[in-house]
Write an enzyme that holds these catalytic residues in place. Structure first.
Site, PDB file in Angstrom:
ATOM      1  N   ASP A  80      -9.249   0.408  10.415  1.00 15.59           N
ATOM      2  CA  ASP A  80      -7.870   0.182  10.839  1.00 15.59           C
ATOM      3  C   ASP A  80      -7.838  -1.012  11.798  1.00 15.59           C
ATOM      4  O   ASP A  80      -8.416  -0.952  12.883  1.00 15.59           O
ATOM      5  CB  ASP A  80      -7.357   1.463  11.532  1.00 15.59           C
ATOM      6  CG  ASP A  80      -5.845   1.452  11.691  1.00 15.59           C
ATOM      7  OD1 ASP A  80      -5.211   0.464  11.252  1.00 15.59           O
ATOM      8  OD2 ASP A  80      -5.313   2.419  12.265  1.00 15.59           O
TER       9      ASP A  80
ATOM     10  N   ASP B 198      -3.140  -3.481   6.695  1.00 10.46           N
ATOM     11  CA  ASP B 198      -4.133  -3.519   7.770  1.00 10.46           C
ATOM     12  C   ASP B 198      -5.033  -2.287   7.847  1.00 10.46           C
ATOM     13  O   ASP B 198      -5.650  -2.052   8.871  1.00 10.46           O
ATOM     14  CB  ASP B 198      -3.439  -3.760   9.112  1.00 10.46           C
ATOM     15  CG  ASP B 198      -2.452  -2.646   9.448  1.00 10.46           C
ATOM     16  OD1 ASP B 198      -2.199  -1.800   8.571  1.00 10.46           O
ATOM     17  OD2 ASP B 198      -1.940  -2.642  10.571  1.00 10.46           O
ATOM     18  N   GLU B 199      -5.093  -1.492   6.814  1.00  9.67           N
ATOM     19  CA  GLU B 199      -6.046  -0.383   6.838  1.00  9.67           C
ATOM     20  C   GLU B 199      -6.539  -0.058   5.436  1.00  9.67           C
ATOM     21  O   GLU B 199      -5.864  -0.333   4.449  1.00  9.67           O
ATOM     22  CB  GLU B 199      -5.449   0.856   7.501  1.00  9.67           C
ATOM     23  CG  GLU B 199      -4.174   1.314   6.866  1.00  9.67           C
ATOM     24  CD  GLU B 199      -3.630   2.598   7.495  1.00  9.67           C
ATOM     25  OE1 GLU B 199      -4.396   3.563   7.668  1.00  9.67           O
ATOM     26  OE2 GLU B 199      -2.433   2.619   7.790  1.00  9.67           O
TER      27      GLU B 199
END
Lengths: 371, 394
Positions: free
Chosen positions: B14, B108-109
């Site tokens: 993350d 973003d993860e």
């Protein structure tokens, strides 16, 4: 209005006009059937404004006049009754009373004056043709109609008079931009029809005309003022024509073929059905390879696997490999009747031509897919 | 004989305050200052806040106006999605070096299943450490990692020690890890469920939840109850599914003030259609289904779709399809706060199915679009575009 009528006759007629009624209309009057009693018969009318159907049938008329009744409810009432005869009577304030002497229905209806008039143009030049033949022409073209939006107007069947080798034929053409079906028939008097350089009959109207014609008997067909009119016996159908923006289909029919094969229609249809098992939205192409004496079909779906089938063909020449959407083949082969069909190929950027001995005047075109 | 379930090694990666971190990277002069990235309009919300900004009580989804009040000296920046996408794909590429089983959850993860990678790259903890190091070296960004036997635990773990954390949940430590956590850390526990659990059943922590029988949870919460029963025990069988296929491409905007004027609405739709068309072309897609989304001022949401005969990646065609959908909405009669345009039913190449009728206009339009794309790539989005959008930029 006051009538007595045979329940079976009325049920059959209501079932027919019911098809036209809009299931979900924002005009409630369009979900009704107009019933008008006059002399010794009644006339049922239904319309969705694009399409109108009128059906006349004998009745004992006690009092002339009109009512509108929900098509759906009238159909259900007639279907559930077991008696031979029903009575329908108009009452005050647009109430309609229906009874078979067992059950009594009182229906709140709309005033008959609100029903949109189906105005038929007068002095229409019409020709008479065999219903079965007309039905066949329709079923061989209508499957290619698309309701999807495109630059052209393709949501109907294009009908025109076509001159082939000095003779005038009645021609129907339909296409969705990827495949095309066309059928010509010799019809006496066709050159007298007032249809300019061709008319577009919308899919729904064409389907109704097909049903009416398919029952057999003679059909009178004519065109006037953006309207197609058809009469068969006591039924009268009016279809508002679409604006014609049909592409110049003549240009896309290949003049010559480099490869042509004959195949058993049912065998090819079955093979294509098997290929479709592994196709989906993303992988629709079936690879068709033809070489000496053999035609191979291969369908590959990276998510599932592949399928293959080989058929013997009477071809000697250069090998050929093209991709096609198998569903298009299934549609055209289902619409045809011939025992054996002939496929003609030009090159991988040109459509495949499909013809059959017993399907006289018919031509199917299917555009390939890039492999 | 019992079948021993295969023990899996899952990593959840993350990125830390991703948008804000990318902005700080691109503008070293703002390093150390509170950075807030979000919609620039009056109604915009915070998309991402740096850790410095979070110290002021700023968090994502908060209205920008509130954030400005909390931290008037913060650096407020607009969202530059294209840039984040670019950085994101570089990071996803790094993840892919250790396993093919990378499931991006968002920009973003991502989840990684490295069960089969240990023999090649060392233990799962070593892999997680190597990933963090590579991301920092190659992009300059920090990422927090959670290592656990399943996705649910890995996701909670990555959040334990942000930023730049690495938290490992050993298979034997699951209860010790989960039990003290508040119940709203469980997937599916929103405000309503939390209130029922705490108010009626006295459950505050995940450990408390384990005392409730399965039947009771099922009666109270149905399917969700069964899931809660498993999650509270750290059980989650969901696989890491790589790829994540693109199903549709779309764009939407919330307007600073409600729109009633139909002409204005049409211009906004053209603007959105243009953006969507460009993204379709950039990704090499064309699509057949066009969907128009309208959120009215009272937050009722309506979507209307139509399917075209041929796949498109052209702004005018998408726009025309949207206009044809307008009569089926109340646009122009009822104030709206949001418009969205999306294209689905995507095809990889332009028209794999060849068309019978070669539309010359279509071919010309396609060449024009590609030329416009090149100009925009070179000189920016604003140098060329539909004329009717000109007044927008005044």
């Amino acid at each position: 209005m006051e009538i007595k009528i045979n329940r079976d006759d009325l049920l059959r007629s209501v079932a027919r006009v019911q098809n036209i009624i809009e299931k979900r209309s924002n005009m409630p009057i369009l979900s009704t059937v107009l019933m008008t009693a006059e002399g010794s018969h009644i006339t049922l009318s239904a319309t969705d404004l694009e399409l109108g159907l009128r059906q006349t049938l004998p009745a004992q008329v006690g009092k002339e006049g009109s009512v509108t009744i929900s098509g759906r409810k009238l159909f259900e009432i007639l279907k559930e009754s077991k008696k031979e005869q029903v009575e329908i009577r108009a009452r005050e304030n647009n109430w309609v009373h229906i009874t078979d002497q067992v059950a009594r229905f009182n229906l709140a209806c709309m005033p008959p004056e609100d029903f949109p008039a189906i105005a038929a143009p007068e002095e229409v030049v019409s020709i008479t043709l065999d219903g079965v033949l007309l039905g066949e022409m329709i079923s061989k073209t209508i499957y290619a109609v698309t309701m999807e939006e495109a630059g052209f107007k393709l949501s109907g069947v294009f009908v025109e008079k076509a001159a082939v080798e000095g003779e005038t034929f009645l021609r129907m053409v339909a296409t969705d931009g990827h495949r095309l079906s066309m059928v010509d028939h010799r019809v006496p008097g066709v050159e007298t029809l007032e249809m300019g350089s061709g008319v577009m009959i919308p899919k729904k109207g064409m389907a109704e005309l097909g049903k009416l014609a398919g029952e057999g008997g003679e059909v009178e067909l004519g065109f006037k003022q953006n309207t197609c009119l058809a009469r068969k016996g006591d039924a009268f159908l009016m279809i508002r024509l679409l604006e014609t923006k049909f592409p110049d289909y003549r240009l896309v029919i290949p003049k010559e073929e480099t490869c042509s094969v004959s195949l058993d229609r049912i065998a090819l249809l079955d093979a294509m059905r098997k290929m479709v098992i592994l196709s989906n939205e993303r992988y629709r192409a079936v690879k068709v390879s033809i070489q000496d004496g053999e035609m191979e079909l291969v369908s590959t779906n990276p998510d599932l696997g592949d399928a293959q089938e080989t058929m013997a063909v009477d071809y000697r020449g250069d090998a050929l490999e093209m991709g096609f959407n198998a569903r298009y083949f299934i549609d055209v082969l289902q619409a045809m009747e011939s025992e054996s069909v002939r496929l003609g190929f030009a090159d991988p950027s040109k459509p495949c031509l499909i013809r059959g001995e017993a399907d006289s005047g018919f031509l199917g075109l299917i555009m390939p897919m890039r492999l | 004989m019992t079948v021993q379930p295969r023990e899996r090694r899952i990593i959840h990666m993350d990125m830390d305050a991703f948008y804000a971190a990318v902005e700080t990277l691109d503008r070293p002069e703002i390093k150390g200052r509170p950075v807030i990235v979000g919609g620039s309009s009056r109604r915009g919300v915070v998309s991402s806040a740096s850790y410095e900004a979070r110290a002021y009580g700023i968090h994502s989804a908060q209205p920008i106006a509130t954030a400005k009040r909390l931290c008037p000296d913060g650096v407020f920046l607009p969202v530059r999605m294209r840039r984040y996408q670019e950085v994101s794909s570089r990071i996803m590429e790094i993840f892919g070096r250790f396993t093919p089983l990378v499931e991006p959850v968002s920009i973003d993860e991502a989840f990684l299943d490295v069960t089969g990678s240990e023999r090649l790259f060392g233990s799962v903890v070593e892999i997680a450490g190597a990933l963090k190091k590579l991301v920092l070296e190659e992009t300059g960004l920090t990422v927090s990692a959670g290592v656990a036997p399943n996705k649910f635990l890995a996701k909670i773990a990555s959040d334990m020690d942000k930023p730049d954390g690495l938290t490992v949940v050993e298979p034997g430590m699951v209860a010790a890890f989960l039990d003290p956590l508040p119940i709203d850390r469980l997937w599916g526990v929103g405000e309503a469920t939390r209130r029922t659990l705490t108010g009626t059943l006295g459950v505050r922590r995940i450990g408390d939840l384990k005392r409730l029988p399965r039947g009771l949870l099922e009666r109270r919460f149905g399917k969700l109850g069964l899931r809660l029963y498993d999650l509270a025990r750290g059980r989650d069988e969901r696989e890491v599914v790589p790829g994540h296929e693109v199903k549709s491409i779309g764009h939407e905007r919330t307007y600073p003030e409600d729109i009633l004027d139909p002409d204005r609405a049409r211009r906004e739709i053209l603007y959105l259609a243009d953006l969507v068309a460009r993204r379709l072309r950039r990704k090499g897609f064309s699509g057949k289904t066009v969907t128009l989304k309208v959120k009215y001022a009272d937050f009722t949401l309506r979507t209307r779709s139509s399917t075209l005969a041929l796949g498109t990646d052209d702004a005018r065609e998408i726009y025309a399809a949207c206009l044809a959908l307008l009569p089926r909405t109340e646009v122009g009669r009822r104030p709206l706060r949001l418009l969205g345009v999306s294209v689905s039913n995507l095809e990889r190449e332009m028209d794999r199915q060849l068309a019978l009728f070669q539309d010359e206009r279509r071919l010309k339009k396609r060449r024009l679009n590609l030329a416009t794309d090149r100009v925009q790539e070179k000189f920016g989005d604003r140098v060329i575009g539909p004329g009717s959008l000109l007044e927008k930029d005044e």
